[in-house]
Motif scaffolding. Sequence first.
Motif, short mmCIF file in Angstrom:
data_model
loop_
_atom_site.label_atom_id
_atom_site.label_comp_id
_atom_site.label_asym_id
_atom_site.label_seq_id
_atom_site.Cartn_x
_atom_site.Cartn_y
_atom_site.Cartn_z
N LEU A 87 0.87 -1.17 0.00
CA LEU A 87 0.00 0.00 0.00
C LEU A 87 0.91 1.22 0.00
CD1 LEU A 87 -2.58 -0.97 2.77
CD2 LEU A 87 -3.00 -0.88 0.31
N GLY A 88 0.66 2.16 -0.91
CA GLY A 88 1.55 3.31 -1.01
C GLY A 88 0.83 4.63 -1.16
N GLU A 89 1.48 5.65 -0.67
CA GLU A 89 1.02 7.04 -0.77
C GLU A 89 2.04 7.80 -1.60
OE1 GLU A 89 -1.44 10.40 0.43
OE2 GLU A 89 -1.77 8.26 0.66
N ALA A 90 1.59 8.48 -2.64
CA ALA A 90 2.48 9.23 -3.53
C ALA A 90 2.19 10.72 -3.40
CB ALA A 90 2.29 8.78 -4.97
N LYS A 91 3.20 11.50 -3.03
CA LYS A 91 3.05 12.95 -2.90
C LYS A 91 4.17 13.63 -3.66
CE LYS A 91 -0.60 13.13 -0.56
NZ LYS A 91 -1.76 13.23 -1.41
N ALA A 92 3.80 14.40 -4.66
CA ALA A 92 4.77 15.16 -5.45
C ALA A 92 5.06 16.46 -4.71
CB ALA A 92 4.22 15.44 -6.84
N THR A 93 6.24 16.56 -4.14
CA THR A 93 6.59 17.76 -3.40
C THR A 93 8.10 17.92 -3.36
OG1 THR A 93 6.43 18.90 -1.27
CG2 THR A 93 6.52 16.51 -1.19
N ALA A 94 8.53 19.16 -3.27
CA ALA A 94 9.96 19.43 -3.10
C ALA A 94 10.27 19.70 -1.63
CB ALA A 94 10.36 20.64 -3.94
N ALA A 95 9.23 19.65 -0.79
CA ALA A 95 9.42 19.91 0.64
C ALA A 95 10.22 18.80 1.29
CB ALA A 95 8.06 20.03 1.32
N ARG A 96 10.95 19.15 2.32
CA ARG A 96 11.72 18.15 3.08
C ARG A 96 10.77 17.20 3.77
NH1 ARG A 96 16.57 20.66 6.37
NH2 ARG A 96 16.99 18.44 6.40
N ARG A 97 11.22 15.99 3.97
CA ARG A 97 10.43 14.99 4.68
C ARG A 97 10.25 15.44 6.12
NH1 ARG A 97 9.43 14.00 0.16
NH2 ARG A 97 7.65 14.81 1.25
N GLY A 98 9.08 15.19 6.68
CA GLY A 98 8.80 15.64 8.03
C GLY A 98 7.68 14.87 8.67
N THR A 99 7.02 15.48 9.64
CA THR A 99 5.97 14.80 10.39
C THR A 99 4.76 14.46 9.52
OG1 THR A 99 5.08 16.93 11.11
CG2 THR A 99 6.63 15.84 12.59
N GLY A 100 4.56 15.20 8.46
CA GLY A 100 3.47 14.86 7.54
C GLY A 100 3.62 13.47 6.97
#
Length: 130
Positions: A87-100
Amino acid sequence: MEQGFAEQVWQQAAPTFNSKILGPHFEDLARDFTRRNAHTLLPGGLPGPVGTTEVADQAARTKHGVDVIALAAGESPQAPRARIALLGEAKATAARRGTGDLERLERLERIRALLADQGYDIAATTLALY
């Protein structure tokens, strides 16, 4: 744009571009990556069918969208007790990995539990963030 306000126009259009074009394209890329490379990551080797789905949550009266779902090799999407490999979640972002990202994993854990309640075999399900 013709009056020289391209930067302002792009700033206004960027959220729509990201959500309607970039996001869905990245989700497609994540599914393609899973089809081509999951055999190197999953304990069970080659995945079966890869796609997207919605999982009903009766208690919350909602549905959870799943960006990437891979069944185990040999399973059919119509099988009532299919083994789910990923099961996977895909998020296109340039933001640093964090609590989200931790919240996304918690969401995937909730979805995995819902699928178990519905009779799916989640014993070897891998959770993935793309």
